[in-house]
Design a protein around this motif. Structure first.
Motif, PDB file in Angstrom:
ATOM      1  N   GLY A   1       0.919  -1.017   0.093  1.00 26.75           N
ATOM      2  CA  GLY A   1       0.107   0.067   0.044  1.00 26.75           C
ATOM      3  C   GLY A   1       0.883   1.315   0.054  1.00 26.75           C
ATOM      4  O   GLY A   1       0.213   2.296  -0.285  1.00 26.75           O
TER       5      GLY A   1
ATOM      6  N   LEU B   1       4.357  11.075  -9.739  1.00 28.47           N
ATOM      7  CA  LEU B   1       3.909   9.982 -10.748  1.00 28.47           C
ATOM      8  C   LEU B   1       2.606   9.209 -10.150  1.00 28.47           C
ATOM      9  O   LEU B   1       2.671   9.076  -8.927  1.00 28.47           O
ATOM     10  CB  LEU B   1       5.040   8.820 -10.768  1.00 28.47           C
ATOM     11  CG  LEU B   1       6.243   9.327 -11.470  1.00 28.47           C
ATOM     12  CD1 LEU B   1       7.147   8.254 -11.527  1.00 28.47           C
ATOM     13  CD2 LEU B   1       6.057   9.991 -12.941  1.00 28.47           C
ATOM     14  N   PRO B   2       1.715   8.937 -10.996  1.00 27.44           N
ATOM     15  CA  PRO B   2       0.411   8.278 -10.577  1.00 27.44           C
ATOM     16  C   PRO B   2       1.042   6.900 -10.310  1.00 27.44           C
ATOM     17  O   PRO B   2       2.034   6.441 -10.642  1.00 27.44           O
ATOM     18  CB  PRO B   2      -0.352   8.258 -11.772  1.00 27.44           C
ATOM     19  CG  PRO B   2       0.122   9.022 -12.601  1.00 27.44           C
ATOM     20  CD  PRO B   2       1.463   9.448 -12.360  1.00 27.44           C
ATOM     21  N   ARG B   3       0.249   6.266  -9.441  1.00 30.82           N
ATOM     22  CA  ARG B   3       0.524   4.732  -9.075  1.00 30.82           C
ATOM     23  C   ARG B   3       0.573   3.821 -10.336  1.00 30.82           C
ATOM     24  O   ARG B   3      -0.479   4.209 -10.934  1.00 30.82           O
ATOM     25  CB  ARG B   3      -0.316   4.290  -7.887  1.00 30.82           C
ATOM     26  CG  ARG B   3      -0.115   5.207  -6.578  1.00 30.82           C
ATOM     27  CD  ARG B   3      -1.060   4.628  -5.576  1.00 30.82           C
ATOM     28  NE  ARG B   3      -0.775   3.109  -5.437  1.00 30.82           N
ATOM     29  CZ  ARG B   3      -0.343   2.722  -4.071  1.00 30.82           C
ATOM     30  NH1 ARG B   3      -0.039   3.645  -2.832  1.00 30.82           N
ATOM     31  NH2 ARG B   3       0.064   1.345  -3.747  1.00 30.82           N
TER      32      ARG B   3
ATOM     33  N   THR C   1      -3.162   1.633  -9.789  1.00 26.11           N
ATOM     34  CA  THR C   1      -4.561   2.122  -9.428  1.00 26.11           C
ATOM     35  C   THR C   1      -5.716   1.543 -10.265  1.00 26.11           C
ATOM     36  O   THR C   1      -6.771   1.104  -9.706  1.00 26.11           O
ATOM     37  CB  THR C   1      -4.596   3.645  -9.428  1.00 26.11           C
ATOM     38  OG1 THR C   1      -3.668   4.112  -8.296  1.00 26.11           O
ATOM     39  CG2 THR C   1      -5.802   4.305  -9.167  1.00 26.11           C
TER      40      THR C   1
ATOM     41  N   ASN D   1       3.086  12.341  -4.835  1.00 26.30           N
ATOM     42  CA  ASN D   1       1.742  11.779  -4.898  1.00 26.30           C
ATOM     43  C   ASN D   1       1.840  10.554  -3.635  1.00 26.30           C
ATOM     44  O   ASN D   1       0.848  10.551  -2.656  1.00 26.30           O
ATOM     45  CB  ASN D   1       1.500  11.006  -6.270  1.00 26.30           C
ATOM     46  CG  ASN D   1       0.208  10.283  -6.387  1.00 26.30           C
ATOM     47  OD1 ASN D   1      -0.716  10.621  -5.474  1.00 26.30           O
ATOM     48  ND2 ASN D   1       0.189   9.125  -7.040  1.00 26.30           N
TER      49      ASN D   1
ATOM     50  N   ASN E   1       2.478  12.043  -0.214  1.00 27.64           N
ATOM     51  CA  ASN E   1       1.320  12.843   0.583  1.00 27.64           C
ATOM     52  C   ASN E   1       0.340  11.649   0.812  1.00 27.64           C
ATOM     53  O   ASN E   1      -0.346  11.919   2.185  1.00 27.64           O
ATOM     54  CB  ASN E   1       0.639  13.786  -0.405  1.00 27.64           C
ATOM     55  CG  ASN E   1       1.313  15.119  -0.495  1.00 27.64           C
ATOM     56  OD1 ASN E   1       1.739  15.495   0.440  1.00 27.64           O
ATOM     57  ND2 ASN E   1       1.063  15.555  -1.691  1.00 27.64           N
ATOM     58  N   ALA E   2      -0.079  10.473   0.159  1.00 27.76           N
ATOM     59  CA  ALA E   2      -0.957   9.523   0.532  1.00 27.76           C
ATOM     60  C   ALA E   2      -0.285   8.783   1.861  1.00 27.76           C
ATOM     61  O   ALA E   2      -0.926   8.625   2.704  1.00 27.76           O
ATOM     62  CB  ALA E   2      -0.904   8.660  -0.505  1.00 27.76           C
ATOM     63  N   GLN E   3       1.026   8.733   1.925  1.00 26.98           N
ATOM     64  CA  GLN E   3       1.564   8.202   3.277  1.00 26.98           C
ATOM     65  C   GLN E   3       1.368   9.302   4.441  1.00 26.98           C
ATOM     66  O   GLN E   3       1.012   8.595   5.659  1.00 26.98           O
ATOM     67  CB  GLN E   3       3.133   8.092   3.229  1.00 26.98           C
ATOM     68  CG  GLN E   3       3.504   7.095   2.405  1.00 26.98           C
ATOM     69  CD  GLN E   3       3.149   5.689   3.185  1.00 26.98           C
ATOM     70  OE1 GLN E   3       3.953   5.221   4.089  1.00 26.98           O
ATOM     71  NE2 GLN E   3       2.215   4.997   2.599  1.00 26.98           N
TER      72      GLN E   3
ATOM     73  N   GLN F   1      -1.164  11.356   4.670  1.00 23.87           N
ATOM     74  CA  GLN F   1      -2.700  11.121   5.016  1.00 23.87           C
ATOM     75  C   GLN F   1      -2.825   9.899   5.849  1.00 23.87           C
ATOM     76  O   GLN F   1      -3.454   9.905   6.792  1.00 23.87           O
ATOM     77  CB  GLN F   1      -3.407  11.153   3.832  1.00 23.87           C
ATOM     78  CG  GLN F   1      -3.285  12.562   3.012  1.00 23.87           C
ATOM     79  CD  GLN F   1      -4.018  12.580   1.591  1.00 23.87           C
ATOM     80  OE1 GLN F   1      -4.303  11.442   1.023  1.00 23.87           O
ATOM     81  NE2 GLN F   1      -4.080  13.717   1.020  1.00 23.87           N
ATOM     82  N   GLY F   2      -2.431   8.778   5.215  1.00 23.91           N
ATOM     83  CA  GLY F   2      -2.883   7.612   5.752  1.00 23.91           C
ATOM     84  C   GLY F   2      -2.184   7.300   6.910  1.00 23.91           C
ATOM     85  O   GLY F   2      -2.675   6.724   8.112  1.00 23.91           O
TER      86      GLY F   2
ATOM     87  N   ILE G   1      -6.134  17.347   6.393  1.00 24.03           N
ATOM     88  CA  ILE G   1      -4.857  17.224   6.669  1.00 24.03           C
ATOM     89  C   ILE G   1      -4.200  18.198   5.729  1.00 24.03           C
ATOM     90  O   ILE G   1      -4.261  18.081   4.383  1.00 24.03           O
ATOM     91  CB  ILE G   1      -3.934  15.786   6.389  1.00 24.03           C
ATOM     92  CG1 ILE G   1      -4.732  14.913   7.590  1.00 24.03           C
ATOM     93  CG2 ILE G   1      -2.634  15.819   6.388  1.00 24.03           C
ATOM     94  CD1 ILE G   1      -4.544  13.529   7.310  1.00 24.03           C
TER      95      ILE G   1
END
Lengths: 731, 150
Positions: free
Chosen positions: A67, A201-203, A206, A631, A634-636, A638-639, A679
């Motif tokens: 993840g 970069l996008p994952r 996804t 990308n 930032n997800a890290q 938030q999560g 956040i």
């Protein structure tokens, strides 16, 4: 009722899809997987880069995608230096070579994932491999054209001849390039030339994760596969005494086998639902074993006794802290804190599929560790480690929980007994109750302040179950007064605050509870203790919490920069308003074994909603060196904050009669979307290479909430989780 | 005993007891593994499918309950530009581990069908699925983005 379970039949195409998803790759197209079976020759350039003549560039991935984004971030580092055509590359799971191993502290190198080190430990290695392969491809092109290599340049999977304008594809050059020596010290790109690193970069995963096609461990389907369910002795160290109705349950449709282990019973059936039904029907007697007396009250009493002990094992002793505190009993400020055991509770329950054959074992599943799993399975199956083939796909979360291969071992035992592929799935109840838990901990902190109100002397005492003593005794730090576990004092003993006299000591309370690392592990206790105590000291001194921490960080500009960034983004210098209460906390996160240093500061805003205070907004400033992918970074953030908030508000494993009392989301609840705060990520860029980023935002959150509660309500919690009554607003 | 129902628009027959959870019937007997097992008690929503267009938790729903009705799974949703939810999820790169996302998308699709422009409060009430990676910020943003696209 007649019931005819149909045999497991997979069409060839479906089988190839599964094989493609698991045998060698994660989610590359089927034709690429077939190509690798020998129909198209493949050239290997370094341990990481495989190019076939059809032009497909395949990049090796040695760190499972749980993840965090490893499936995107790590290959992008290779592709950057290789100048590959990023949208066209394929990614495949690789294992078994020294190049894929990393080292933690004094352990021998092994292939594994954890401790926020995937990018930190592999960044230079992957860049070097990509750059070396690029040079080999350029050399091959230069030889063909009979020109000096300097006349060539690379772009998107091609070598271009700068003078003639000719170009050659990597796929064409790869067979020649693979015969050349691998340059050991190739020049790397300057940061200013990056096209992939440092971008957003996008994952790569996804699409598969939004159309249902991503294959997780749970989804592995093999021809002739059976399914297994398990019930484990509830008490830790308990054992199986008897199965009373085995013959009756074996008559149930689809049920093939009841396997009795020392501490568990496994039902194997054609379908999983049949296996689980068999487990529910089984009349099983377990003994509580030797730990039937274990309870949370006992665990708490042990830890509290440790806090009162005369001396502990010193982890840090600078200046004369104990003496100063002893000389000024009337000036001592003391606070105590407590954190419980926690379960990882990833959304995908632990599962594994194992197929034992005469000369090899294949393992699929939701597995975070590689070499540890191979070792465990080889032992159970009586094979050499090189006969064990591990196929890792997507993991439905892990957070450290799927490193310990206990669930894989259970699947292996069932598969060995049946001689057919067996997929074993733990129910949520088994997953939570039989997790390897984040250890408990208690802290007692004492300080004497100087004339200005800042700490002159501090004594921090920590007591709880030792993670290292339980899992890795050779990681304990030896002192003349005994051994201590640094993870018990993470966030405390390596200090970037200026504390002139500082004593940190540790007392272990041995417990039989299985424990393991969990996202930020020791820091999630130590930083709560430390930053909550700093809150108390600033409050006692009547000094602004941000200003107090600025003063303590005066000798550490790297931390000050991040603290300032958070305060500025949060508007700390402006009044918060009547229905807002703020708290600020800071932590310098030292990676395990000195592997990295990251800085994190958070400002939490509580908002009053009716008669409740709600965590409404979190400003999170981080310096984790170069951000490879904004990308996923930032997800890290938030999560990680969501994960920390779950622990702060909800999570607690308690024990009774030797067993964990919680078993599902009813009694071990997770954060909901309604509780997720806004956040604001603040990335403080630095010239350093990438530092750990997956865990550092976890620890400061709870103490920042606690401080905001102090401002809002005049009191703060001292025990995790912070129960609802702390958030009650005054009338 | 058998149960006939529509699965992603095609008639299927499950040969087995009525009380098998729909989730396992779909995963094991019809090979559609996009719907996940998370808790087994209908709390986390990883198993969410549509029953006659409404989001339902299928780990606790007996397959007999869907006899003669229409079941849609994540595999049955379009992934092209006709599906704003899927588009928004991809545009905002919502998933981390991804395990809960099939259920999130099914719950969202159902929400938007009855409430094309949900407020944050509507989302808080309707989306009770759980995500341990806490991708909630991007989920919320994607729901609003999908509403705007539709």
């Amino acid at each position: 009722m007649s019931h005819h379970p149909s045999p497991v039949l997979l069409g060839r195409r479906r089988f190839l899809e599964v094989a493609a998803a698991f045998g060698a790759v994660l989610a590359v197209p089927l034709d690429a997987a077939i190509a690798r079976r020998g129909e198209v020759a493949e050239s290997e350039l370094t341990d990481w880069i495989f190019i076939d003549q059809a032009g497909t560039v395949t990049l090796g991935l040695c760190q499972p995608e749980v993840g965090q984004g490893s499936y995107t971030v790590l290959p992008s580092i290779l592709a950057e230096e290789l100048d590959a055509d990023w949208p066209a590359v394929a990614v495949r799971w690789v294992m078994g070579r020294d190049a894929y191993k990393i080292q933690f502290r004094n352990e021998k190198p092994s292939q594994k994932e954890g401790a926020s080190t995937s990018t930190t430990k592999l960044y230079a290695r992957l860049r070097t491999a990509g750059a070396a392969a690029r040079i080999m491809l350029v050399s091959a092109a230069a030889t063909r054209w009979g020109v000096p290599p300097g006349q060539c340049e690379t772009r998107d999977g091609w070598v271009h001849n700068r003078v003639t304008g000719e170009k050659l594809a990597y796929g064409t050059l790869a067979p020649d390039a693979a015969k050349l020596p691998v340059p050991s010290d190739p020049p790397l790109k300057d940061r200013s030339a990056f096209r992939l690193i440092g971008k957003s970069l996008p994952r790569r995963d996804t699409a598969a994760k939004t159309n249902g096609s991503a294959i997780f461990g749970l989804d592995v389907t093999l021809p002739d596969m059976l399914n297994a369910a398990i019930r484990i002795a509830p008490a830790i160290g308990g054992w199986l005494v008897a199965v009373r109705n085995e013959a009756e349950v074996l008559k149930q449709p689809g049920v093939r086998h009841i396997l009795k282990l020392d501490d568990a019973v496994i039902a194997v059936a054609d379908r999983y639902w049949q296996a689980q039904r068999a487990i529910d029907l089984l009349d099983v007697v377990f003994s509580a074993g030797e730990n039937g007396h274990l309870s949370t009250a006992l665990i708490d009493n042990l830890a509290e006794a440790g806090l009162e002990a005369e001396i502990g094992v010193p982890a840090l002793s600078q200046g004369d802290a104990l003496k100063i505190i002893g000389q000024h009993p009337d000036r001592v400020i003391e606070s105590r804190f407590s954190v419980p055991h926690l379960a990882h509770a990833a959304m995908e329950p632990m599962n594994a599929t194992v197929h034992v054959q005469k000369d090899r074992v294949d393992v699929w599943g939701s597995i975070q560790s590689t070499d540890a799993t191979v070792t465990a399975v080889a032992k159970i199956c009586g094979m050499h480690e090189d006969q064990v083939h591990l196929h890792v796909g997507f993991l439905g979360g892990s957070f450290g929980g799927k490193i310990v291969p206990a669930f894989v071992a259970q699947a292996a035992r069932a598969a060995k007994a049946l001689g057919r592929p067996v997929k074993l799935i733990r129910t949520r109840e088994m997953d939570i109750q039989h997790d390897h838990f984040r250890p408990n901990n208690k802290g007692r902190l004492r300080a004497v302040l100087d004339a200005e109100g800042y700490p002159l002397a501090v004594h921090a005492r920590v007591c709880g179950q030792s993670l290292f003593a339980t899992t890795r005794p050779n990681w304990l730090t030896k002192t003349p007064l005994g051994d201590y576990d640094e993870s018990m004092v993470d966030g405390l003993y390596q200090q970037t605050y200026a504390i002139p006299n500082f004593h940190v000591d540790v007392i272990q309370t041995p417990l039989p509870i299985p424990v393991y690392f969990m996202r930020s592990v020791g820091s999630s206790a130590g930083v709560l203790f430390w930053e909550s105590f700093i809150t108390d000291l600033a409050h006692h001194a009547g000094i602004d919490q941000y200003a107090y921490r600025r003063h303590l960080l005066r000798n550490y500009p790297a931390g000050l920069r991040v603290l300032d960034a958070a305060a500025q983004a949060a508007g700390w210098d402006r009044p918060a308003g009547p229905d807002i209460a703020r708290g600020i906390a800071f932590n310098t996160y030292f990676g395990r074994g000195g592997s990295f240093v990251s800085e994190c500061a958070e400002v939490v805003e509580l908002k009053r909603v009716g008669d409740r205070w709600k965590v409404a907004r979190v400003v999170c400033a981080m310096d984790a060196g170069l951000v490879v992918n904004h990308n996923t970074f930032n997800a890290q953030i938030q999560g990680g904050i969501g994960f920390a908030l779950t622990s702060a508000l909800k999570s607690e494993i308690t024990f009774r009669d030797g067993a964990a009392e919680q078993s599902n989301f009813v009694d071990y609840p997770l954060l909901s979307i309604a509780e997720m705060p806004e956040i604001v990520p603040v990335i403080v860029e630095s010239d350093r290479p990438p530092q750990g980023a997956g865990e550092i935002m976890v620890a400061p959150l709870a103490p920042a909430i606690s401080q905001a509660l102090l401002h809002a309500t005049g009191r703060r919690p001292d025990r995790m989780p912070f129960r609802a009554e702390w958030f009650q607003a005054r009338a | 005993m058998s149960v006939t129902f529509s699965l992603n628009g095609k008639p299927v027959t499950f040969d087995g007891p009525d009380d098998v959870p729909l989730l396992w019937a779909v995963r094991e007997h019809f090979g559609l593994t996009g719907s996940k097992f998370g808790c087994g008690i209908g709390m986390c929503g990883a198993c969410t499918m549509h029953l006659d267009g409404e989001a339902v938790r299928t780990c606790v729903m007996a397959v007999g309950h869907v006899r003669g009705r229409a079941v849609t799974t994540i595999e049955g949703l379009p992934t092209d530009e006709t599906n704003p939810v899927h588009q928004a999820w991809n545009e905002l790169d919502v998933p981390q581990c991804g395990y809960c996302q099939s259920g999130m998308i099914m719950a969202t699709t159902s929400l938007l069908a009855r409430n094309p422009n949900p407020t944050d409060q509507d989302i808080d009430q309707a989306i009770t699925n759980l995500c341990r990676c806490a991708t909630y910020i991007r989920i919320r943003a994607a729901i609003h983005a999908a509403a705007r696209r539709a």
